[in-house]
Design a protein around this motif. Structure first.
Motif, PDB file in Angstrom:
ATOM      1  N   THR A 385       0.858  -1.211   0.127  1.00  0.00           N
ATOM      2  CA  THR A 385       0.217  -0.078  -0.006  1.00  0.00           C
ATOM      3  C   THR A 385       0.815   1.199   0.035  1.00  0.00           C
ATOM      4  OG1 THR A 385      -1.885  -0.981   1.125  1.00  0.00           O
ATOM      5  CG2 THR A 385      -1.796   1.286   1.048  1.00  0.00           C
ATOM      6  N   ILE A 386       0.773   1.942  -0.781  1.00  0.00           N
ATOM      7  CA  ILE A 386       1.585   3.163  -1.032  1.00  0.00           C
ATOM      8  C   ILE A 386       0.922   4.327  -0.131  1.00  0.00           C
ATOM      9  CG2 ILE A 386       2.278   5.252  -2.673  1.00  0.00           C
ATOM     10  CD1 ILE A 386       3.416   2.702  -3.362  1.00  0.00           C
ATOM     11  N   ARG A 387       1.509   5.080   0.652  1.00  0.00           N
ATOM     12  CA  ARG A 387       1.338   5.955   1.631  1.00  0.00           C
ATOM     13  C   ARG A 387       1.864   7.566   1.209  1.00  0.00           C
ATOM     14  NH1 ARG A 387       0.435   3.598   6.616  1.00  0.00           N
ATOM     15  NH2 ARG A 387       2.113   4.652   7.845  1.00  0.00           N
ATOM     16  N   ALA A 388       0.744   8.307   1.181  1.00  0.00           N
ATOM     17  CA  ALA A 388       1.225   9.621   0.919  1.00  0.00           C
ATOM     18  C   ALA A 388       1.677  10.389   2.187  1.00  0.00           C
ATOM     19  CB  ALA A 388       0.180  10.546   0.237  1.00  0.00           C
ATOM     20  N   THR A 389       2.829   9.754   2.733  1.00  0.00           N
ATOM     21  CA  THR A 389       3.213  10.233   4.285  1.00  0.00           C
ATOM     22  C   THR A 389       4.872  10.526   4.141  1.00  0.00           C
ATOM     23  OG1 THR A 389       3.509   8.109   4.997  1.00  0.00           O
ATOM     24  CG2 THR A 389       1.001   9.173   5.209  1.00  0.00           C
ATOM     25  N   PRO A 390       5.350  11.500   5.074  1.00  0.00           N
ATOM     26  CA  PRO A 390       6.623  11.385   5.255  1.00  0.00           C
ATOM     27  C   PRO A 390       7.248  10.248   5.998  1.00  0.00           C
ATOM     28  CG  PRO A 390       5.604  12.975   6.742  1.00  0.00           C
ATOM     29  CD  PRO A 390       4.658  12.241   5.882  1.00  0.00           C
ATOM     30  N   ALA A 391       8.641  10.275   5.956  1.00  0.00           N
ATOM     31  CA  ALA A 391       9.587   9.440   6.770  1.00  0.00           C
ATOM     32  C   ALA A 391       8.944   9.353   8.309  1.00  0.00           C
ATOM     33  CB  ALA A 391      10.875   9.690   6.873  1.00  0.00           C
ATOM     34  N   SER A 392       8.902   8.338   8.827  1.00  0.00           N
ATOM     35  CA  SER A 392       8.551   8.326  10.414  1.00  0.00           C
ATOM     36  C   SER A 392       9.244   6.809  11.010  1.00  0.00           C
ATOM     37  CB  SER A 392       7.071   8.010  10.649  1.00  0.00           C
ATOM     38  OG  SER A 392       6.735   6.681  10.086  1.00  0.00           O
ATOM     39  N   TRP A 393       9.181   6.861  12.235  1.00  0.00           N
ATOM     40  CA  TRP A 393      10.251   5.686  12.808  1.00  0.00           C
ATOM     41  C   TRP A 393       9.365   4.940  13.921  1.00  0.00           C
ATOM     42  CZ3 TRP A 393      11.052  10.591  11.772  1.00  0.00           C
ATOM     43  CH2 TRP A 393      12.074  10.871  10.604  1.00  0.00           C
ATOM     44  N   SER A 394       8.109   5.103  13.704  1.00  0.00           N
ATOM     45  CA  SER A 394       6.871   4.415  14.440  1.00  0.00           C
ATOM     46  C   SER A 394       6.917   3.025  13.881  1.00  0.00           C
ATOM     47  CB  SER A 394       5.788   5.044  14.430  1.00  0.00           C
ATOM     48  OG  SER A 394       4.705   4.203  15.218  1.00  0.00           O
ATOM     49  N   SER A 395       6.530   2.053  14.949  1.00  0.00           N
ATOM     50  CA  SER A 395       6.595   0.634  14.382  1.00  0.00           C
ATOM     51  C   SER A 395       5.144   0.217  14.354  1.00  0.00           C
ATOM     52  CB  SER A 395       7.149  -0.342  15.514  1.00  0.00           C
ATOM     53  OG  SER A 395       8.754  -0.081  15.464  1.00  0.00           O
ATOM     54  N   PRO A 396       4.651  -0.545  13.604  1.00  0.00           N
ATOM     55  CA  PRO A 396       2.994  -1.029  13.629  1.00  0.00           C
ATOM     56  C   PRO A 396       2.854  -2.154  14.533  1.00  0.00           C
ATOM     57  CG  PRO A 396       4.282  -2.176  11.653  1.00  0.00           C
ATOM     58  CD  PRO A 396       5.432  -1.390  12.550  1.00  0.00           C
ATOM     59  N   ILE A 397       1.351  -2.071  14.842  1.00  0.00           N
ATOM     60  CA  ILE A 397       0.914  -3.085  15.741  1.00  0.00           C
ATOM     61  C   ILE A 397      -0.194  -3.872  14.806  1.00  0.00           C
ATOM     62  CG2 ILE A 397       1.556  -1.990  17.674  1.00  0.00           C
ATOM     63  CD1 ILE A 397      -1.165  -1.255  18.337  1.00  0.00           C
ATOM     64  N   VAL A 398      -0.306  -5.051  15.314  1.00  0.00           N
ATOM     65  CA  VAL A 398      -1.791  -5.877  14.641  1.00  0.00           C
ATOM     66  C   VAL A 398      -2.604  -6.086  15.748  1.00  0.00           C
ATOM     67  CG1 VAL A 398      -2.625  -7.905  13.476  1.00  0.00           C
ATOM     68  CG2 VAL A 398      -0.300  -6.699  13.024  1.00  0.00           C
ATOM     69  N   ILE A 399      -3.859  -5.490  15.881  1.00  0.00           N
ATOM     70  CA  ILE A 399      -4.912  -5.830  16.815  1.00  0.00           C
ATOM     71  C   ILE A 399      -5.929  -6.553  16.228  1.00  0.00           C
ATOM     72  CG2 ILE A 399      -4.246  -3.356  17.702  1.00  0.00           C
ATOM     73  CD1 ILE A 399      -6.985  -2.472  16.861  1.00  0.00           C
ATOM     74  N   GLU A 400      -7.171  -7.113  17.075  1.00  0.00           N
ATOM     75  CA  GLU A 400      -8.141  -7.583  16.702  1.00  0.00           C
ATOM     76  C   GLU A 400      -9.024  -7.067  17.505  1.00  0.00           C
ATOM     77  OE1 GLU A 400      -9.982 -11.793  16.548  1.00  0.00           O
ATOM     78  OE2 GLU A 400      -8.197 -11.652  15.973  1.00  0.00           O
ATOM     79  N   HIS A 401     -10.380  -6.570  16.791  1.00  0.00           N
ATOM     80  CA  HIS A 401     -11.338  -5.876  17.414  1.00  0.00           C
ATOM     81  C   HIS A 401     -12.839  -6.518  16.733  1.00  0.00           C
ATOM     82  CE1 HIS A 401     -14.071  -3.050  19.585  1.00  0.00           C
ATOM     83  NE2 HIS A 401     -14.335  -2.744  18.261  1.00  0.00           N
ATOM     84  N   ASP A 402     -13.529  -7.154  17.762  1.00  0.00           N
ATOM     85  CA  ASP A 402     -14.741  -7.823  17.350  1.00  0.00           C
ATOM     86  C   ASP A 402     -14.665  -8.768  15.944  1.00  0.00           C
ATOM     87  OD1 ASP A 402     -16.148  -6.341  19.020  1.00  0.00           O
ATOM     88  OD2 ASP A 402     -17.003  -4.813  17.790  1.00  0.00           O
ATOM     89  N   GLY A 403     -13.547  -9.287  15.987  1.00  0.00           N
ATOM     90  CA  GLY A 403     -13.324 -10.440  15.008  1.00  0.00           C
ATOM     91  C   GLY A 403     -12.669  -9.997  13.824  1.00  0.00           C
ATOM     92  N   GLN A 404     -12.429  -8.632  13.713  1.00  0.00           N
ATOM     93  CA  GLN A 404     -11.701  -8.085  12.629  1.00  0.00           C
ATOM     94  C   GLN A 404     -10.352  -7.469  12.946  1.00  0.00           C
ATOM     95  OE1 GLN A 404     -12.697  -3.802  11.286  1.00  0.00           O
ATOM     96  NE2 GLN A 404     -12.366  -4.491   9.177  1.00  0.00           N
ATOM     97  N   ALA A 405      -9.128  -8.117  12.293  1.00  0.00           N
ATOM     98  CA  ALA A 405      -7.839  -7.689  12.567  1.00  0.00           C
ATOM     99  C   ALA A 405      -7.387  -6.547  11.886  1.00  0.00           C
ATOM    100  CB  ALA A 405      -6.911  -8.985  12.049  1.00  0.00           C
ATOM    101  N   GLN A 406      -6.661  -5.647  12.543  1.00  0.00           N
ATOM    102  CA  GLN A 406      -6.122  -4.266  11.847  1.00  0.00           C
ATOM    103  C   GLN A 406      -4.827  -4.200  12.149  1.00  0.00           C
ATOM    104  OE1 GLN A 406      -8.395  -1.076  13.385  1.00  0.00           O
ATOM    105  NE2 GLN A 406     -10.429  -2.326  13.451  1.00  0.00           N
TER     106      GLN A 406
END
Length: 596
Positions: A385-406
């Motif tokens: 997925t291409i993101r129209a955002t500048p550089a960042s140093w944050s790390s992603p997390i994977v969550i699950e809410h009401d059976g839907q992963a995000q």
């Protein structure tokens, strides 16, 4: 008569092209009905061999047969895809020829005006009558030639017997190269359960990125200089600021310099180096300038494991997977990140056998930033997925809410959620405008908590869609914001730690002004962690504090010394703390703790 012959020649060409298009279409339909399974590894022969191997896991010959059949099935699968692609182009060309010549014939067939007196020399009908047969011949040769080329390019590579397979040897997980159609998926154990993932420490700040240990107790007193409370400490061969991850009896780290890349596996019980793997610099990026800083270096991203393989990433964009014996399964270069002020530092996270990379770089106008997902077993891309955002140093997390992963990510100016299955954006909230984002998000009880110094801190409900800035931001705070350390969210509080040494405590439900703040007089890059009711803080100089937050104050329990600088986050496993200092990997705890 000549006009009639020309008309017949062109009509015959249209007829031949039409018949050929029909035959190609029929061949494509029959091929589609009789080809291999859409998923190569669901082929009956492969499933049968794999079932045999599960019953005979030590049978090396059977393993080699599985690898050979796997490669052959994948090669056949991709050849069939090319066959369909070529056939589709051929079908399109045949239909186009049919339409053009049919139109030409229809034009000739219509009644013409009364002819004028014939001029000297051959008329157009005579020319057409002579050229018509040649046109038919040319069309036939082109169509027959392309059909022969398509057939010749579809020779099956599948051996006719299993005995023939045994003579084919390929290393497991070999990187796809020029002229090679696929990589081999290794025979891996079953995916661990969610409970197993939580019981270990498989990625940055644990299985869910929260910094909360599944254990309810950990040491509170130690001294790295005297050895008190130190089960072992082991020198790490190469420098790095990534945090340790733990899977059962193994601890993993990566390290790198401008010239070297390495992944290291330590025994959790003794601290001995079980193996180290040298990772060759990808030749496509060798010699390119790599932007780093003193705070990141060449090995900032924390590794991740899915319980079957381990994954590491380096500042030059090289992503690598290894098995638990240190064998390199695959490597993939994502390209050197561009216009990244401090060097790449976003850590890896896994999801159901895939590895997810947040690769933000450049400016928002460049559209160089990407969120990517790769198959963990083979390294094959799953989505991007291409993101129209500048550089960042944050790390992603994977969550699950009401059976839907995000997949939750932070970047200027958005906190964003994507589907881990296909990368589709689910929602976004504008909370981080005009900031260089360092802290990672945290999820708790249906709320994502994210923010950054000079922006705001926000609690965002995750059940929205589209731009949820005006509808799903539950509360915000504009004081006591972190610039590097990720937050810690307990049952009652949200704790943020500023790099200049102050811990702030917010009401989890209300936000707003902090309930209290506690100054430790130290610099922090390590994020706070929670074990039971106690919060662990590691200062940059190696001083550590154990505290218990309440609604009124921060109760200090103990203060300890690591004995060297520390900018990484601890891993907690079976009553012990694993923490990386500037030179050593430490195991803190009781010497007789159960590590099995």
């Amino acid at each position: 008569m000549n006009a009639y012959l020309g008309y017949r020649s062109i009509l015959l060409s249209a007829w031949v092209a039409g018949v050929f298009s029909t035959l190609v279409g029929v061949i494509l339909v029959i091929d589609g009905m009789n080809r291999l399974d859409k998923v190569p590894l669901e082929a009956t022969s492969f499933v049968q061999l794999r079932e045999q191997f599960l019953q005979q896991p030590d049978n090396d010959q059977l393993r080699q047969e599985i690898q050979a059949l796997d490669l052959a099935l994948r090669q056949e699968y991709f050849r069939e895809l090319r066959f369909t692609e070529r056939g589709s182009y051929l079908l399109l060309g045949g239909i186009l020829v049919t339409l053009v010549f049919s139109k030409w014939a229809a034009t000739l067939y219509r009644k013409l005006p009364r002819p004028k007196p014939k001029l000297p020399g051959p008329d157009s009908d005579e020319v057409l009558s002579h050229r018509g047969p040649w046109a038919v011949a040319v069309v036939m040769l082109v169509l027959v030639g392309t059909a022969w080329a398509m057939k010749a390019g579809h020779q099956s590579m599948l051996p006719s017997t299993l005995d023939a397979l045994a003579s084919v040897h390929h290393p497991v997980g070999e990187q796809k190269s020029d002229g090679q159609d696929a990589v081999i998926e290794p025979v891996l154990p079953e995916m661990p359960s969610a409970a197993e993932m939580r019981a270990n420490w498989p990625s940055f700040r644990g299985a869910d990125g929260s910094g909360i240990a599944s254990d309810h107790d950990a040491p509170t007193v130690w001294d790295g200089e005297s050895g008190e409370g130190i089960v072992w400490k082991t020198a790490v061969p190469l420098p790095g600021v990534n945090s340790p991850i733990v899977w059962q009896d193994r601890v993993f780290l990566s390290g790198a310099t401008a010239e070297e890349r390495g992944v290291f596996c330590f025994d959790a019980g003794s601290g001995s180096l079980l193996w180290s793997a040298d990772i060759a610099v990808d030749p496509t990026v060798a010699g390119q300038p790599i932007k780093t800083s003193d705070d990141t270096g060449y090995a900032a991203p924390t590794m991740a494991t899915d319980g079957r393989l381990v994954f590491a990433m380096f500042a030059d964009g090289q992503l690598v997977a290894l098995d638990f014996a240190g064998n390199e399964m695959w490597t993939r270069s994502l390209g050197v990140p561009l216009r990244n002020n401090y060097g790449h530092a976003s850590s890896l996270v896994t999801y159901q056998g895939s590895v997810i990379v947040q690769y933000d770089q450049g400016t928002s106008e460049d559209q160089l930033s990407k969120l990517m997902c790769f198959d963990g077993a083979t390294g094959s891309p799953i989505w991007e997925t291409i993101r129209a955002t500048p550089a960042s140093w944050s790390s992603p997390i994977v969550i699950e809410h009401d059976g839907q992963a995000q997949v939750i990510t932070c970047c200027d100016p958005w906190v964003m959620a994507h589907s881990p299955s296909d990368g589709m954006e689910l929602w976004r909230a504008n909370c981080l405008e005009r900031v260089e984002v360092g802290p990672s998000p945290v999820y708790s009880d249906g709320i994502v908590y994210a923010g950054n110094d000079t922006a705001i801190y926000a609690a965002i409900r995750v059940d929205g869609s589209g731009d949820v800035t005006e509808t799903h931001v539950q509360w915000t705070a504009d004081y006591g914001l972190p610039d590097t350390c990720s937050p810690l969210v307990t049952d009652e509080f949200v704790l943020t730690l500023a790099s200049y040494g102050t811990l702030f405590c917010f009401d989890k439900q209300k936000g707003g002004e902090p309930l209290w703040e506690e100054d430790f007089g130290a610099d922090f890059l390590s994020s706070p962690s929670l074990v039971g009711e106690r919060v662990y803080l590691f200062g940059r100089d190696g001083t550590a504090w154990v505290v218990e937050p309440t609604g009124e104050a921060c109760n200090r329990i103990s203060e300890a010394q690591l004995g060297e600088e520390c900018v990484t986050c601890p891993a907690f496993h079976q009553g012990r703390i694993f923490i990386r200092g500037s030179e050593h990997l430490f195991c803190i705890g009781s010497a007789n703790a159960d590590d099995q």
